[in-house]
Design a protein around this motif. Structure first.
Motif, PDB file in Angstrom:
ATOM      1  N   SER A 113      -1.197   3.714  -7.068  1.00  0.00           N
ATOM      2  CA  SER A 113      -0.801   4.490  -5.899  1.00  0.00           C
ATOM      3  C   SER A 113      -2.019   5.132  -5.256  1.00  0.00           C
ATOM      4  O   SER A 113      -3.081   5.271  -5.886  1.00  0.00           O
ATOM      5  CB  SER A 113       0.220   5.569  -6.284  1.00  0.00           C
ATOM      6  OG  SER A 113      -0.321   6.439  -7.265  1.00  0.00           O
ATOM      7  N   THR A 114      -1.882   5.516  -3.998  1.00  0.00           N
ATOM      8  CA  THR A 114      -2.957   6.198  -3.271  1.00  0.00           C
ATOM      9  C   THR A 114      -3.117   7.611  -3.834  1.00  0.00           C
ATOM     10  O   THR A 114      -2.252   8.117  -4.566  1.00  0.00           O
ATOM     11  CB  THR A 114      -2.629   6.271  -1.778  1.00  0.00           C
ATOM     12  OG1 THR A 114      -1.531   7.186  -1.592  1.00  0.00           O
ATOM     13  CG2 THR A 114      -2.256   4.895  -1.231  1.00  0.00           C
ATOM     14  N   PRO A 115      -4.241   8.274  -3.496  1.00  0.00           N
ATOM     15  CA  PRO A 115      -4.398   9.674  -3.948  1.00  0.00           C
ATOM     16  C   PRO A 115      -3.255  10.575  -3.492  1.00  0.00           C
ATOM     17  O   PRO A 115      -3.004  11.616  -4.103  1.00  0.00           O
ATOM     18  CB  PRO A 115      -5.732  10.089  -3.323  1.00  0.00           C
ATOM     19  CG  PRO A 115      -6.493   8.810  -3.183  1.00  0.00           C
ATOM     20  CD  PRO A 115      -5.460   7.784  -2.832  1.00  0.00           C
ATOM     21  N   LYS A 116      -2.539  10.170  -2.437  1.00  0.00           N
ATOM     22  CA  LYS A 116      -1.405  10.956  -1.958  1.00  0.00           C
ATOM     23  C   LYS A 116      -0.098  10.563  -2.639  1.00  0.00           C
ATOM     24  O   LYS A 116       0.966  11.087  -2.298  1.00  0.00           O
ATOM     25  CB  LYS A 116      -1.273  10.796  -0.450  1.00  0.00           C
ATOM     26  CG  LYS A 116      -2.470  11.349   0.324  1.00  0.00           C
ATOM     27  CD  LYS A 116      -2.282  11.170   1.825  1.00  0.00           C
ATOM     28  CE  LYS A 116      -3.478  11.726   2.590  1.00  0.00           C
ATOM     29  NZ  LYS A 116      -3.321  11.548   4.065  1.00  0.00           N
ATOM     30  N   GLY A 117      -0.165   9.614  -3.582  1.00  0.00           N
ATOM     31  CA  GLY A 117       1.012   9.278  -4.367  1.00  0.00           C
ATOM     32  C   GLY A 117       1.852   8.141  -3.841  1.00  0.00           C
ATOM     33  O   GLY A 117       2.931   7.870  -4.386  1.00  0.00           O
ATOM     34  N   ARG A 118       1.378   7.407  -2.830  1.00  0.00           N
ATOM     35  CA  ARG A 118       2.150   6.287  -2.290  1.00  0.00           C
ATOM     36  C   ARG A 118       1.796   5.010  -3.051  1.00  0.00           C
ATOM     37  O   ARG A 118       0.640   4.574  -3.046  1.00  0.00           O
ATOM     38  CB  ARG A 118       1.875   6.111  -0.801  1.00  0.00           C
ATOM     39  CG  ARG A 118       2.315   7.302   0.039  1.00  0.00           C
ATOM     40  CD  ARG A 118       2.128   7.023   1.518  1.00  0.00           C
ATOM     41  NE  ARG A 118       2.944   5.886   1.946  1.00  0.00           N
ATOM     42  CZ  ARG A 118       2.965   5.430   3.197  1.00  0.00           C
ATOM     43  NH1 ARG A 118       2.199   6.000   4.130  1.00  0.00           N
ATOM     44  NH2 ARG A 118       3.733   4.409   3.509  1.00  0.00           N
ATOM     45  N   GLU A 119       2.785   4.428  -3.734  1.00  0.00           N
ATOM     46  CA  GLU A 119       2.531   3.231  -4.534  1.00  0.00           C
ATOM     47  C   GLU A 119       2.272   2.028  -3.625  1.00  0.00           C
ATOM     48  O   GLU A 119       2.819   1.935  -2.520  1.00  0.00           O
ATOM     49  CB  GLU A 119       3.718   2.929  -5.451  1.00  0.00           C
ATOM     50  CG  GLU A 119       3.943   3.996  -6.517  1.00  0.00           C
ATOM     51  CD  GLU A 119       5.049   3.621  -7.477  1.00  0.00           C
ATOM     52  OE1 GLU A 119       5.517   2.448  -7.413  1.00  0.00           O
ATOM     53  OE2 GLU A 119       5.451   4.463  -8.297  1.00  0.00           O
ATOM     54  N   PHE A 120       1.423   1.097  -4.108  1.00  0.00           N
ATOM     55  CA  PHE A 120       1.161  -0.131  -3.357  1.00  0.00           C
ATOM     56  C   PHE A 120       0.787  -1.254  -4.313  1.00  0.00           C
ATOM     57  O   PHE A 120       0.391  -1.004  -5.461  1.00  0.00           O
ATOM     58  CB  PHE A 120       0.057   0.081  -2.306  1.00  0.00           C
ATOM     59  CG  PHE A 120      -1.321   0.328  -2.867  1.00  0.00           C
ATOM     60  CD1 PHE A 120      -2.231  -0.713  -3.044  1.00  0.00           C
ATOM     61  CD2 PHE A 120      -1.727   1.620  -3.198  1.00  0.00           C
ATOM     62  CE1 PHE A 120      -3.505  -0.485  -3.550  1.00  0.00           C
ATOM     63  CE2 PHE A 120      -3.007   1.864  -3.703  1.00  0.00           C
ATOM     64  CZ  PHE A 120      -3.890   0.807  -3.875  1.00  0.00           C
ATOM     65  N   LYS A 121       0.926  -2.470  -3.813  1.00  0.00           N
ATOM     66  CA  LYS A 121       0.561  -3.666  -4.577  1.00  0.00           C
ATOM     67  C   LYS A 121      -0.776  -4.170  -4.051  1.00  0.00           C
ATOM     68  O   LYS A 121      -0.847  -4.623  -2.901  1.00  0.00           O
ATOM     69  CB  LYS A 121       1.637  -4.744  -4.425  1.00  0.00           C
ATOM     70  CG  LYS A 121       3.012  -4.300  -4.880  1.00  0.00           C
ATOM     71  CD  LYS A 121       4.061  -5.372  -4.585  1.00  0.00           C
ATOM     72  CE  LYS A 121       5.451  -4.889  -4.980  1.00  0.00           C
ATOM     73  NZ  LYS A 121       6.491  -5.922  -4.681  1.00  0.00           N
ATOM     74  N   PRO A 122      -1.840  -4.116  -4.849  1.00  0.00           N
ATOM     75  CA  PRO A 122      -3.169  -4.512  -4.359  1.00  0.00           C
ATOM     76  C   PRO A 122      -3.173  -5.956  -3.857  1.00  0.00           C
ATOM     77  O   PRO A 122      -2.667  -6.864  -4.518  1.00  0.00           O
ATOM     78  CB  PRO A 122      -4.062  -4.349  -5.582  1.00  0.00           C
ATOM     79  CG  PRO A 122      -3.357  -3.366  -6.447  1.00  0.00           C
ATOM     80  CD  PRO A 122      -1.900  -3.626  -6.232  1.00  0.00           C
ATOM     81  N   ARG A 123      -3.747  -6.153  -2.666  1.00  0.00           N
ATOM     82  CA  ARG A 123      -3.869  -7.500  -2.092  1.00  0.00           C
ATOM     83  C   ARG A 123      -5.112  -8.206  -2.603  1.00  0.00           C
ATOM     84  O   ARG A 123      -5.142  -9.430  -2.741  1.00  0.00           O
ATOM     85  CB  ARG A 123      -3.908  -7.412  -0.567  1.00  0.00           C
ATOM     86  CG  ARG A 123      -4.023  -8.758   0.140  1.00  0.00           C
ATOM     87  CD  ARG A 123      -3.893  -8.617   1.638  1.00  0.00           C
ATOM     88  NE  ARG A 123      -4.977  -7.856   2.222  1.00  0.00           N
ATOM     89  CZ  ARG A 123      -6.167  -8.392   2.566  1.00  0.00           C
ATOM     90  NH1 ARG A 123      -6.405  -9.673   2.344  1.00  0.00           N
ATOM     91  NH2 ARG A 123      -7.095  -7.657   3.121  1.00  0.00           N
ATOM     92  N   GLU A 124      -6.157  -7.452  -2.872  1.00  0.00           N
ATOM     93  CA  GLU A 124      -7.408  -8.007  -3.389  1.00  0.00           C
ATOM     94  C   GLU A 124      -8.089  -6.918  -4.193  1.00  0.00           C
ATOM     95  O   GLU A 124      -8.010  -5.732  -3.849  1.00  0.00           O
ATOM     96  CB  GLU A 124      -8.306  -8.479  -2.237  1.00  0.00           C
ATOM     97  CG  GLU A 124      -9.518  -9.286  -2.665  1.00  0.00           C
ATOM     98  CD  GLU A 124     -10.267  -9.873  -1.481  1.00  0.00           C
ATOM     99  OE1 GLU A 124     -11.520  -9.949  -1.554  1.00  0.00           O
ATOM    100  OE2 GLU A 124      -9.613 -10.259  -0.484  1.00  0.00           O
ATOM    101  N   VAL A 125      -8.749  -7.285  -5.295  1.00  0.00           N
ATOM    102  CA  VAL A 125      -9.438  -6.305  -6.140  1.00  0.00           C
ATOM    103  C   VAL A 125     -10.831  -6.811  -6.454  1.00  0.00           C
ATOM    104  O   VAL A 125     -11.096  -8.018  -6.452  1.00  0.00           O
ATOM    105  CB  VAL A 125      -8.667  -6.042  -7.454  1.00  0.00           C
ATOM    106  CG1 VAL A 125      -7.275  -5.500  -7.163  1.00  0.00           C
ATOM    107  CG2 VAL A 125      -8.572  -7.300  -8.301  1.00  0.00           C
ATOM    108  N   MET A 126     -11.745  -5.856  -6.711  1.00  0.00           N
ATOM    109  CA  MET A 126     -13.121  -6.219  -7.061  1.00  0.00           C
ATOM    110  C   MET A 126     -13.706  -5.151  -7.970  1.00  0.00           C
ATOM    111  O   MET A 126     -13.619  -3.955  -7.671  1.00  0.00           O
ATOM    112  CB  MET A 126     -13.984  -6.344  -5.799  1.00  0.00           C
ATOM    113  CG  MET A 126     -15.380  -6.884  -6.060  1.00  0.00           C
ATOM    114  SD  MET A 126     -16.402  -6.893  -4.559  1.00  0.00           S
ATOM    115  CE  MET A 126     -16.949  -5.182  -4.520  1.00  0.00           C
TER     116      MET A 126
END
Length: 764
Positions: free
Chosen positions: A430-443
């Motif tokens: 989740s973002t620092p504000k607590g909104r969850e998300f599914k990463p599209r790309e990671v490095m």
């Protein structure tokens, strides 16, 4: 074979010399390998009906003591006895010398081994040795004893001299694959075998014109006999037809005087492969629910070249919907040269080939202890309902691999013995504000202590996750208007250092990102937006920070730094590029399309800047690099019976190491090319491994060219750790114990019973 069935050795010739012969090669054409040697036919231990031809070096007095100071010895050469060796008797340089000759299956296509016998070897001994070779071939092929067979039954194994030029073509199957006489079971019980039938051909569309027509022989791949078989007696007419309606539709057609035998519409997934050696074209086509494979073998070099050029033009226009003659002459030459054709590449003979196998990684007799098995079972992560693995990234500094599944990241450790072990789950990203998300790309970033994540809902920002805490700690706002579509490290090995900056790309801009600056993280002085709609689709950096950038239009640009125009722009072939990688030194680029990989040598070979790379200087207009397609052989696609959909290909990498392999995947199959042989122009030198589930992504373990980490698209309710570590060298363990299942096809390792390899952990 009529001898003691318990004897390890069947027959032996006590005295001779072993030579490696390279016909027509600019190097020494005849190299002595062993000055004194013994030739033996030996049984393969524990495997019925399999034999080896073994040439053993005989040491002269004093030689053995010298070997004690050497790290390695080369005491014998071992060859599995099969039809592919093309074994036959011959005559040495002196008329009185009797020899045996066979193919070097691991060398170039025309390289041979020659065993020259001394005068002490009499005629009956030579004849018996030759007969034993043919009997060994018989037993391997038919899986039965040769005790009661006669000479007539062995005649099919005696080598026949190919017909000379002009006296009839050499059958395609003789050079391009196993003999059509090889009997076999279907690749799996459910595999549908497509039989060739001209009656299935639909009527030719109206309003067509012939682009090219050449005489050719016509073949179809028959799964049951494991080879190309003739689909027509004698020559027919191989044609390419075009629609006269200006809709850029083309068909490849085989026709005789009475009817059209095939009519295949030219498309991006035809997987064409050209062979100048046999003057042939092979391709795939989906018909009646299965992928088949067909081939034309042309009657002359001119016919072969004419058809190849016409096919390249037709394929290009099919993709671009633009007349081929509208592009520049140098771009036309670039497109036509980009064929899957075995041609030796520039300076390939100077490249050192690493053929060593990592035998220290092999311990087939060792099984995990009960404690280890229990521990692994206890370490299963929670099941994540409704999600599948989507991405894989492999650590540079440590022994960790990370698999993205939905808004969770699974962490795995490399536990040794070619195993990966579930370690932990980073849940609910989740973002620092607590909104969850599914990463599209990671490095991975900053010595593997951080992971940079891309959030589909916030395309103008990046997110910094502290791996040790398992939490996103920062949002990096890059720009108010420019999206971040792709990211790459500052240089190929930057993730091993404290380097903080990274490279970003939007659909038509390149820029540097520095998370240390306040406010927006884009470095204004290193931002370059390009006017045209480039549709950038991927980027990669060299060890010195130079960039290779690909686009969905199929073109590739090479930059020496960010903020400038490209030094080199390579025209598109038409297929969208979905991934790109580059060797550390910048010499080689591999770009991935859906159906093939495109390999490009960036070395400028002529002109004012000869010897420079395309990252630093522009290629002369008339001397653009010759791209090469890496793709699966048409008959292998027919075995897979599924559409090819490659994942982004990667070179193996390690600081200070030379790249010698390329890995990608399609569906359930992981494919690894031998890069050293590919650079010599042998474009189909690859290995295939089949998994139970579709492979999402794969890559080499950092610093290793043998171990491949693969993440599978495992459906729920299978537990999370659907990650496997495959040591390429372990394939030898399997083949040693199951030799009867292996067929060597121009250096391609595959299984002929179900066309799949076993899981590594099953190799015991």
């Amino acid at each position: 074979m009529a001898y003691d069935p318990n004897a390890a050795e069947v027959v032996k010739i006590e005295s001779g010399q072993l030579y490696l012969v390279r016909p027509g090669n600019i190097r020494s054409s005849r190299e002595c390998i062993y000055n004194e040697a013994i030739a033996t036919i030996r049984r393969v231990p524990s495997i019925d009906h399999n034999f080896q031809l073994v040439i053993t070096r005989v040491y002269e007095e004093g030689d053995q003591e010298l070997l004690e100071d050497e790290d390695e010895t080369d005491e014998e050469r071992v060859f599995l006895i099969s039809e592919e060796l093309e074994f036959r008797p011959g005559v040495g340089e002196a008329d009185s010398q009797a020899t045996f000759v066979w193919r070097d299956l691991d060398g170039d296509v025309d390289e041979l081994y020659e065993f020259v016998m001394t005068e002490e070897t009499n005629g009956p001994t030579r004849a018996f040795f030759e007969t034993c070779m043919y009997r060994a071939m018989y037993e391997r092929k038919y899986r039965m004893s040769a005790d009661n067979i006669g000479d007539q039954d062995l005649s099919e194994f005696t080598w026949k001299l190919p017909a000379p030029e002009g006296a009839g073509k050499v059958p395609l199957v003789a050079s391009e694959g196993p003999s059509p006489a090889r009997s076999r079971e279907p690749s799996s019980p459910s595999r549908k075998v497509t039989k060739f039938s001209p009656k299935k051909v639909k009527a030719m569309p109206a309003n067509t014109a012939t682009v090219v027509g050449e005489d050719a022989q016509f073949f179809v791949w028959d799964v049951e006999v494991d080879g190309f078989v003739s689909a027509h007696d004698g020559l027919l007419r191989a044609k390419i037809l075009e629609s006269t309606s200006n809709d850029y539709n083309y068909w490849i057609v085989a026709t005789d005087e009475e009817e059209d035998l095939i009519m295949h519409k030219i498309a991006a997934d035809m997987n064409p492969r050209w062979s100048p050696k046999t003057q042939s074209l092979t391709w795939n086509f989906y018909v009646d629910g299965a992928y088949g494979s067909w081939a034309f073998q042309f009657n002359s070099t001119d016919a072969y070249e004419n058809f190849k050029v016409a096919f390249a033009r037709a394929a290009w226009e099919t993709l671009h919907h633009t007349p081929f003659n509208k592009i520049k002459p140098d771009e036309q030459a670039y497109v036509i040269s980009a064929t899957n054709e075995d041609v030796e590449m520039r300076d390939a003979q100077n490249e050192e080939e690493d053929e060593e196998e990592v035998v220290s990684e092999l311990d087939p007799d060792e099984e995990p202890s009960e404690d280890e098995e229990d521990e692994e079972e206890d370490a299963v992560s929670p099941q994540l309902q409704g999600e599948r693995n989507s991405q894989l990234t492999i650590g540079y500094k440590g022994d960790r691999s990370y698999v993205v599944r939905g808004n969770n990241i699974g962490v795995f450790s490399h536990a040794g013995h070619n195993q990966v072990k579930y370690y932990a789950t980073i849940s609910k990203i989740s973002t620092p504000k607590g909104r969850e998300f599914k990463p599209r790309e990671v490095m991975l970033h900053d010595q593997d202590t951080k992971m940079v994540l891309m959030n589909p809902s916030e395309p103008r920002s990046l997110y910094n996750m502290d791996i040790e805490r398992g939490k996103v700690v920062e949002e990096w706002k890059v720009h108010e208007d420019v999206t971040v579509d792709h990211i790459a490290p500052d240089n190929k090995f930057a993730q091993m250092t404290p380097e903080q900056t990274l490279v970003g790309a939007s659909h038509n801009a390149l820029f540097r990102i520095d998370p240390r600056i306040s406010g927006l993280k884009m470095v204004d002085s290193q931002y370059k937006q390009y006017v045209s709609k480039n549709r950038f689709s991927g980027l990669a950096t060299t060890s010195s920070g130079k960039l290779a950038v690909a686009s969905a239009k199929g073109d590739i640009r090479l930059f020496d730094s960010i903020g400038k125009n490209a030094k080199t722009a390579l025209p598109p072939l038409g297929d969208p590029i979905i991934g790109i990688d580059v060797t550390a030194d910048g010499r080689w680029i591999v770009a991935t399309t859906k159906a093939y990989l495109l390999l490009i040598d960036t070395l400028i070979g002529e002109g004012r800047y000869a010897g420079s790379l395309g990252f630093d200087r522009s290629f002369p207009a008339n001397a653009k690099p010759m791209p090469r397609r890496l793709q699966l052989r048409a008959e292998h696609v027919a075995y897979m019976n599924q559409e090819i959909n490659f994942s982004p290909a990667r070179f193996n990498q390690g600081e200070g190491q030379v790249e010698n392999a390329i890995v990608t995947s399609t569906g359930q199959y992981v494919i690894a090319w031998d890069f050293a042989k590919v650079k010599k122009g042998q474009l189909d030198k690859y290995e295939i491994k089949k998994y139970e589930d579709n492979v999402v992504q794969d890559n080499f373990k950092f610093g290793d060219d043998k171990e491949i980490v693969s993440a599978a698209d495992t459906p729920v309710p299978v537990p999370y750790p659907s990650l496997s570590l495959d040591c390429r060298a372990r394939e030898q363990c399997i083949s040693d114990q199951q030799e009867e299942l292996e067929a060597t096809y121009e250096g391609v390792s595959r299984r002929t019973n179900d066309w799949s390899t076993q899981q590594v952990q099953h190799c015991k």
